[in-house]
Write a protein that holds these residues in place. Structure first.
Motif, PDB file in Angstrom:
ATOM      1  N   ARG A 269       0.777  -1.170   0.475  1.00 10.40           N
ATOM      2  CA  ARG A 269      -0.063   0.258   0.293  1.00 10.40           C
ATOM      3  C   ARG A 269       0.645   1.176   0.294  1.00 10.40           C
ATOM      4  O   ARG A 269       1.682   1.107   0.901  1.00 10.40           O
TER       5      ARG A 269
ATOM      6  N   ARG B 287      -3.204  -0.066 -15.634  1.00  7.03           N
ATOM      7  CA  ARG B 287      -4.343   0.812 -15.288  1.00  7.03           C
ATOM      8  C   ARG B 287      -5.236  -0.111 -14.229  1.00  7.03           C
ATOM      9  O   ARG B 287      -4.838  -1.418 -13.335  1.00  7.03           O
ATOM     10  N   PRO B 288      -6.448   0.229 -13.078  1.00  2.42           N
ATOM     11  CA  PRO B 288      -7.538  -0.313 -12.458  1.00  2.42           C
ATOM     12  C   PRO B 288      -7.707  -1.814 -12.938  1.00  2.42           C
ATOM     13  O   PRO B 288      -8.240  -2.354 -14.044  1.00  2.42           O
ATOM     14  N   ASN B 289      -8.182  -3.059 -12.116  1.00  2.00           N
ATOM     15  CA  ASN B 289      -8.158  -4.511 -11.980  1.00  2.00           C
ATOM     16  C   ASN B 289      -7.523  -4.792 -13.372  1.00  2.00           C
ATOM     17  O   ASN B 289      -7.886  -5.361 -13.972  1.00  2.00           O
TER      18      ASN B 289
ATOM     19  N   TRP C  11      -3.426  -5.041  -9.322  1.00  2.00           N
ATOM     20  CA  TRP C  11      -4.042  -3.946  -8.910  1.00  2.00           C
ATOM     21  C   TRP C  11      -5.196  -4.403  -8.469  1.00  2.00           C
ATOM     22  O   TRP C  11      -6.211  -4.870  -8.033  1.00  2.00           O
ATOM     23  N   LEU C  12      -5.461  -3.822  -6.726  1.00  2.00           N
ATOM     24  CA  LEU C  12      -6.908  -4.320  -5.472  1.00  2.00           C
ATOM     25  C   LEU C  12      -7.183  -3.042  -5.378  1.00  2.00           C
ATOM     26  O   LEU C  12      -8.618  -2.932  -5.360  1.00  2.00           O
ATOM     27  N   SER C  13      -6.847  -1.783  -5.493  1.00  2.00           N
ATOM     28  CA  SER C  13      -7.718  -0.391  -5.494  1.00  2.00           C
ATOM     29  C   SER C  13      -6.457   0.677  -5.435  1.00  2.00           C
ATOM     30  O   SER C  13      -5.785   0.408  -5.870  1.00  2.00           O
ATOM     31  N   PRO C  14      -6.779   2.010  -5.680  1.00  2.00           N
ATOM     32  CA  PRO C  14      -5.963   2.730  -6.092  1.00  2.00           C
ATOM     33  C   PRO C  14      -4.463   2.563  -5.794  1.00  2.00           C
ATOM     34  O   PRO C  14      -3.852   3.379  -5.955  1.00  2.00           O
ATOM     35  N   ASP C  15      -5.099   2.744  -4.358  1.00  2.00           N
ATOM     36  CA  ASP C  15      -3.219   2.780  -3.379  1.00  2.00           C
ATOM     37  C   ASP C  15      -3.322   0.987  -2.906  1.00  2.00           C
ATOM     38  O   ASP C  15      -2.397   0.706  -1.867  1.00  2.00           O
ATOM     39  N   GLU C  16      -3.468   0.006  -3.213  1.00  2.00           N
ATOM     40  CA  GLU C  16      -3.338  -1.377  -2.924  1.00  2.00           C
ATOM     41  C   GLU C  16      -2.686  -2.250  -3.809  1.00  2.00           C
ATOM     42  O   GLU C  16      -4.026  -2.405  -5.078  1.00  2.00           O
TER      43      GLU C  16
ATOM     44  N   LYS D 251      -6.527  -9.650 -16.856  1.00  3.04           N
ATOM     45  CA  LYS D 251      -7.600  -8.781 -15.872  1.00  3.04           C
ATOM     46  C   LYS D 251      -7.647  -9.222 -14.313  1.00  3.04           C
ATOM     47  O   LYS D 251      -7.469 -10.820 -14.875  1.00  3.04           O
TER      48      LYS D 251
ATOM     49  N   VAL E 280     -10.296  -9.364 -10.555  1.00  6.40           N
ATOM     50  CA  VAL E 280     -10.928  -8.430 -10.043  1.00  6.40           C
ATOM     51  C   VAL E 280     -11.245  -9.390  -9.006  1.00  6.40           C
ATOM     52  O   VAL E 280     -11.260 -10.277  -9.232  1.00  6.40           O
ATOM     53  N   ASN E 281     -10.905  -8.340  -7.755  1.00  7.18           N
ATOM     54  CA  ASN E 281     -12.023  -8.621  -6.433  1.00  7.18           C
ATOM     55  C   ASN E 281     -13.800  -8.872  -5.967  1.00  7.18           C
ATOM     56  O   ASN E 281     -14.050  -8.082  -6.839  1.00  7.18           O
ATOM     57  N   THR E 282     -14.169  -9.931  -6.558  1.00  2.87           N
ATOM     58  CA  THR E 282     -15.767 -10.423  -6.794  1.00  2.87           C
ATOM     59  C   THR E 282     -16.450 -10.959  -6.200  1.00  2.87           C
ATOM     60  O   THR E 282     -15.682 -11.498  -4.903  1.00  2.87           O
TER      61      THR E 282
END
Lengths: 217, 113
Positions: free
Chosen positions: A59, A80-82, A96-101, A167, A169-171
């Motif tokens: 982080r 890029r995100p995701n 990428w998990l989140s903008p700062d993680e 790609k 994603v966390n879902t």
């Protein structure tokens, strides 16, 4: 010791004595008690656990972390995100998990050395690194029926035309959560929590029965 | 299928991944010690319950786990926009009758069928 961030962090190798202490993967119980059908020629999905990899949560600011990672692992953060990226060998991935993680997965036994080198490199920057290797595990699903299997399990659109290679994603997965990643044309990965590992494993066996799912060990 | 656009993930995600977290843009009094009981009580407990445009906070609980803002119509339940924390809403007033009819198709996307 200088008053750097490194000196204030109690860093230790959680697997220093792994040669003398028996370790069990999150699926150890499941493989014994929940069944593990052997893969056959009819299997359209093959499941395998990549146990004991090093999972690190990074982080902090994207630019600072990106520079440090390029120096330590010779690969940067995904832009890029995701999405996720791999290093040249394909053994280390950053997602990428989140903008700062971000989630960094390295081969087993490497996590401590990588964490220490990152901490030395990042020094006084504002960041956090958490070793979550013991808390989750990586499952790989290989085969042409994997998207069909996932469509029954996650709410996210996993159609290969929408879910490109690279790609992640966390879902929502079944009634738990999981990270779903696509690492190749017919190769997908799931990062599941240790506490949900048996549940997710049995869900996959049940959902994959019609595709003659097999478990490689 | 009801999907919400997450401004951090930059894509539409399933409603199941989100949680509503109440009214947005509530500013904590700069000097709590100087507040009257009434002002402090309003800040802590009293929330708007408008008929029409409402700005809310939502969290992408099973995703990037970030909070963001949603402008939602409390009559039609249409989500008119989503924007990041710290930004200001661009939709602050009800569209006029003519605009509303023209944009019905867009609005329907954010309504539970």
């Amino acid at each position: 010791m200088s008053d750097s961030a490194l000196s204030r962090v109690n860093l230790f190798d959680s697997r220093a004595d792994h040669a003398s202490v028996a370790v069990e993967s999150p699926l150890a119980y499941s493989l014994q008690r929940s069944g593990a059908p052997a893969p056959s020629a009819a299997s359209r999905v093959v499941l395998r656990e990549q146990a004991f990899l090093g999972h690190l949560i990074l982080r902090g600011g994207a630019i600072v972390l990106d520079e440090a990672l390029r120096e330590v692992l010779d690969t940067g953060l995904p832009g890029r995100p995701n999405t996720l990226s791999w290093d040249a060998s394909g053994e280390r991935s950053i997602q990428w998990l989140s903008p700062d993680e971000w989630l960094l997965i390295v081969p087993g036994g490497e996590a401590f050395a990588v964490e220490r080198r990152l901490r030395e490199r990042l020094a006084d920057a504002s960041f956090a690194i958490v070793d979550v290797s013991g808390g989750q595990t990586l499952l790989t699903l290989e085969g042409e029926a994997v998207p069909e299997l996932l469509m029954k399990s996650v709410v996210y659109d996993v159609d290969p035309s929408h879910f490109a290679v690279g790609k992640g994603v966390n879902t929502v997965f079944a009634k738990a959560t999981a990270i779903v990643r696509r690492s190749g044309e017919t190769r997908w990965e799931l990062v599941v929590r240790r506490s949900f590992a048996d549940y997710c494993y049995r869900w996959l066996l049940d959902a994959g029965e019609e595709y003659a799912i097999g478990v490689e060990r | 299928m009801f999907q919400i656009y997450c401004p951090y993930c930059e894509e539409l995600r399933e409603e199941e991944e989100f949680h509503p977290k109440g009214q947005a843009h509530i500013v904590r009094p700069a000097d709590p010690e100087a507040c009257s009981d009434e002002e402090w009580g309003d800040y802590l407990f009293f929330r708007d319950n408008p008929r029409g445009i409402h700005h809310e906070m939502w969290v992408h609980a099973v995703g990037c786990r970030k909070f963001f803002n949603v402008t939602r119509h409390t009559v039609s339940y249409a989500i008119l926009e989503t924007y990041k924390i710290g930004e200001q809403p661009s939709v602050t007033a009800e569209p006029s009758a003519g605009e509303a009819a023209a944009s019905t198709a867009d609005v329907r996307q954010g309504v539970r069928a």
